[in-house]
Design an enzyme around this catalytic site. Structure first.
Site, mmCIF file in Angstrom:
data_model
loop_
_atom_site.group_PDB
_atom_site.id
_atom_site.type_symbol
_atom_site.label_atom_id
_atom_site.label_comp_id
_atom_site.label_asym_id
_atom_site.label_seq_id
_atom_site.Cartn_x
_atom_site.Cartn_y
_atom_site.Cartn_z
ATOM 1 N N ALA A 168 -90.105 47.118 1.315
ATOM 2 C CA ALA A 168 -91.643 48.583 0.884
ATOM 3 C C ALA A 168 -92.960 48.307 0.652
ATOM 4 O O ALA A 168 -94.067 48.718 1.599
ATOM 5 C CB ALA A 168 -90.907 49.856 0.124
ATOM 6 N N ARG B 263 -77.058 49.629 -1.089
ATOM 7 C CA ARG B 263 -78.081 50.640 -0.758
ATOM 8 C C ARG B 263 -77.718 50.856 0.676
ATOM 9 O O ARG B 263 -77.433 50.091 1.414
ATOM 10 C CB ARG B 263 -78.700 50.159 -1.276
ATOM 11 C CG ARG B 263 -80.304 50.609 -0.206
ATOM 12 C CD ARG B 263 -81.871 49.914 -0.636
ATOM 13 N NE ARG B 263 -82.970 50.153 -0.437
ATOM 14 C CZ ARG B 263 -83.605 49.528 0.452
ATOM 15 N NH1 ARG B 263 -83.263 48.025 -0.264
ATOM 16 N NH2 ARG B 263 -85.166 50.562 0.463
ATOM 17 N N HIS C 214 -95.243 47.770 3.790
ATOM 18 C CA HIS C 214 -95.567 47.648 4.916
ATOM 19 C C HIS C 214 -97.547 48.910 3.420
ATOM 20 O O HIS C 214 -98.385 49.993 4.218
ATOM 21 C CB HIS C 214 -95.189 49.471 4.761
ATOM 22 C CG HIS C 214 -94.009 49.279 5.039
ATOM 23 N ND1 HIS C 214 -93.683 48.718 6.328
ATOM 24 C CD2 HIS C 214 -92.628 49.148 4.804
ATOM 25 C CE1 HIS C 214 -92.117 48.272 6.764
ATOM 26 N NE2 HIS C 214 -91.342 48.821 6.048
ATOM 27 N N ASN D 191 -88.606 38.852 2.256
ATOM 28 C CA ASN D 191 -88.487 40.338 2.629
ATOM 29 C C ASN D 191 -88.995 40.602 1.554
ATOM 30 O O ASN D 191 -88.796 41.244 0.099
ATOM 31 C CB ASN D 191 -86.940 40.682 2.630
ATOM 32 C CG ASN D 191 -87.236 41.987 2.986
ATOM 33 O OD1 ASN D 191 -87.353 42.967 3.489
ATOM 34 N ND2 ASN D 191 -85.832 41.944 3.272
ATOM 35 N N GLU E 253 -91.662 36.269 7.710
ATOM 36 C CA GLU E 253 -91.123 37.740 7.346
ATOM 37 C C GLU E 253 -89.889 37.984 7.463
ATOM 38 O O GLU E 253 -89.634 37.800 9.129
ATOM 39 C CB GLU E 253 -92.681 38.600 7.192
ATOM 40 C CG GLU E 253 -91.987 40.220 6.937
ATOM 41 C CD GLU E 253 -93.001 41.412 8.030
ATOM 42 O OE1 GLU E 253 -94.518 40.460 9.046
ATOM 43 O OE2 GLU E 253 -93.108 42.153 7.618
ATOM 44 N N TYR F 237 -77.662 49.103 5.833
ATOM 45 C CA TYR F 237 -78.157 47.429 5.566
ATOM 46 C C TYR F 237 -77.358 46.795 5.421
ATOM 47 O O TYR F 237 -77.250 44.793 4.494
ATOM 48 C CB TYR F 237 -78.985 47.816 3.655
ATOM 49 C CG TYR F 237 -80.393 48.456 4.108
ATOM 50 C CD1 TYR F 237 -81.763 47.934 4.401
ATOM 51 C CD2 TYR F 237 -80.425 49.147 3.776
ATOM 52 C CE1 TYR F 237 -83.104 48.212 4.058
ATOM 53 C CE2 TYR F 237 -82.253 50.554 3.083
ATOM 54 C CZ TYR F 237 -82.535 49.939 4.224
ATOM 55 O OH TYR F 237 -84.107 49.947 4.315
ATOM 56 N N ARG G 59 -87.065 52.507 13.184
ATOM 57 C CA ARG G 59 -87.205 53.552 11.869
ATOM 58 C C ARG G 59 -88.326 54.355 11.855
ATOM 59 O O ARG G 59 -89.216 54.903 13.016
ATOM 60 C CB ARG G 59 -87.142 52.837 10.903
ATOM 61 C CG ARG G 59 -85.574 52.232 10.765
ATOM 62 C CD ARG G 59 -84.939 51.340 9.546
ATOM 63 N NE ARG G 59 -85.394 52.273 8.044
ATOM 64 C CZ ARG G 59 -84.860 51.850 7.237
ATOM 65 N NH1 ARG G 59 -85.165 50.314 6.834
ATOM 66 N NH2 ARG G 59 -84.729 52.246 6.047
ATOM 67 N N PRO H 227 -88.522 44.905 -3.742
ATOM 68 C CA PRO H 227 -87.788 45.709 -4.557
ATOM 69 C C PRO H 227 -86.619 46.815 -3.655
ATOM 70 O O PRO H 227 -87.040 46.993 -2.794
ATOM 71 C CB PRO H 227 -88.705 47.788 -4.286
ATOM 72 C CG PRO H 227 -89.636 46.777 -3.196
ATOM 73 C CD PRO H 227 -89.634 45.483 -3.523
ATOM 74 N N ASN H 228 -85.420 47.049 -4.680
ATOM 75 C CA ASN H 228 -84.361 47.649 -3.583
ATOM 76 C C ASN H 228 -83.085 46.746 -3.434
ATOM 77 O O ASN H 228 -82.368 47.178 -3.147
ATOM 78 C CB ASN H 228 -84.682 49.008 -3.450
ATOM 79 C CG ASN H 228 -85.510 50.221 -4.502
ATOM 80 O OD1 ASN H 228 -84.731 50.275 -5.184
ATOM 81 N ND2 ASN H 228 -86.475 51.209 -3.541
ATOM 82 N N HIS I 279 -86.632 41.019 7.170
ATOM 83 C CA HIS I 279 -86.595 41.774 6.958
ATOM 84 C C HIS I 279 -85.089 42.215 8.474
ATOM 85 O O HIS I 279 -84.601 41.236 9.377
ATOM 86 C CB HIS I 279 -87.295 43.825 7.519
ATOM 87 C CG HIS I 279 -87.975 43.329 7.740
ATOM 88 N ND1 HIS I 279 -88.317 44.104 5.869
ATOM 89 C CD2 HIS I 279 -89.333 43.455 8.273
ATOM 90 C CE1 HIS I 279 -89.639 43.539 6.259
ATOM 91 N NE2 HIS I 279 -90.634 42.876 7.248
ATOM 92 N N LEU I 280 -83.856 43.329 6.727
ATOM 93 C CA LEU I 280 -82.890 43.708 7.537
ATOM 94 C C LEU I 280 -82.115 44.474 8.434
ATOM 95 O O LEU I 280 -81.930 44.389 9.991
ATOM 96 C CB LEU I 280 -81.472 43.794 6.613
ATOM 97 C CG LEU I 280 -81.287 42.407 4.761
ATOM 98 C CD1 LEU I 280 -81.766 43.585 3.832
ATOM 99 C CD2 LEU I 280 -79.926 42.414 4.852
HETATM 100 C C1 DQA Z 1 -86.476 46.432 4.738
HETATM 101 C C2 DQA Z 1 -87.410 47.375 5.396
HETATM 102 C C3 DQA Z 1 -88.617 48.097 4.325
HETATM 103 O O1 DQA Z 1 -89.058 48.832 5.180
HETATM 104 C C4 DQA Z 1 -87.753 48.792 3.562
HETATM 105 O O2 DQA Z 1 -88.498 49.158 2.348
HETATM 106 C C5 DQA Z 1 -86.390 48.148 2.871
HETATM 107 C C6 DQA Z 1 -86.021 46.975 3.520
HETATM 108 C C7 DQA Z 1 -85.299 45.565 5.533
HETATM 109 O O3 DQA Z 1 -85.243 44.510 4.291
HETATM 110 O O4 DQA Z 1 -84.589 46.330 6.361
HETATM 111 O O5 DQA Z 1 -86.158 48.221 1.667
HETATM 112 O O6 DQA Z 1 -88.026 45.493 4.577
#
Ligand code: DQA
Length: 144
Positions: free
Chosen positions: A76, A17, A79, A73, A97, A22, A106, A9-10, A99-100
């Site tokens: 959210a 964003r 978590h 990835n 897994e 990011y 964080r 998502p997102n 993540h950017l």
């Molecule tokens: C993320 C880190 C997550 O905590 C966050 O909710 C994201 C992006 C990252 O790629 O850094 O949406 O997965």
């Protein structure tokens, strides 16, 4: 070799964003980079994005049947999602897994991942290049 790159998502909003966190590349631009890297490594890359938890579960199941590995990835859902964790647990191919950002640097709620201990590895904190490092592992450094 065929890899599924699955984004949650997102991440379809990358580029606009929170660019200070990011980066400025759009998801489409990242996907083009990954396909270029994949063709250099002889890997077919198939890219997917969904904002919907169940669709991500279905994509992991499809990748388990049709690919040699997953770059995931879950954003959210990393978590929160027991459903995505369970999909990874019954996945027949390796899952990395990605993540950017580095979630450990964080907010405290991002320090908990329901996926890290069931994935084959974790790459985080290198911006869009985190995905490249994951593809590189599959294409060059993976050992069975
Ligand atoms: C993320 C880190 C997550 O905590 C966050 O909710 C994201 C992006 C990252 O790629 O850094 O949406 O997965």
């Amino acid at each position: 070799m065929k890899l599924y790159v699955i984004n949650g998502p997102n991440l379809n909003r990358l580029g606009t964003r929170e660019p200070e966190l990011y980066g400025k590349k759009t998801l489409k631009e990242i996907e083009v980079e990954l396909m270029q890297l994949g063709s250099e490594l002889g890997i077919e890359i198939r890219c997917f994005q969904s904002n919907i938890e169940g669709e991500i579960v279905s994509l992991i199941q499809a990748a388990s049947d049709e690919s040699d590995g997953i770059v995931l990835n879950a954003a959210a859902y990393t978590h929160t999602s027991v459903a995505i964790r369970d999909a990874v647990l019954c996945c027949a191919v390796p899952v990395l897994e990605v993540h950017l950002t580095n979630p450990n640097g964080r907010e405290s709620f991002r320090k908990d991942s329901l996926l890290s201990d069931v994935c084959n590895g974790l790459i985080a904190g290198f911006g869009w290049r985190s995905y490249c490092l994951a593809v590189l592992w599959f294409g060059k450094y993976r050992r069975d």
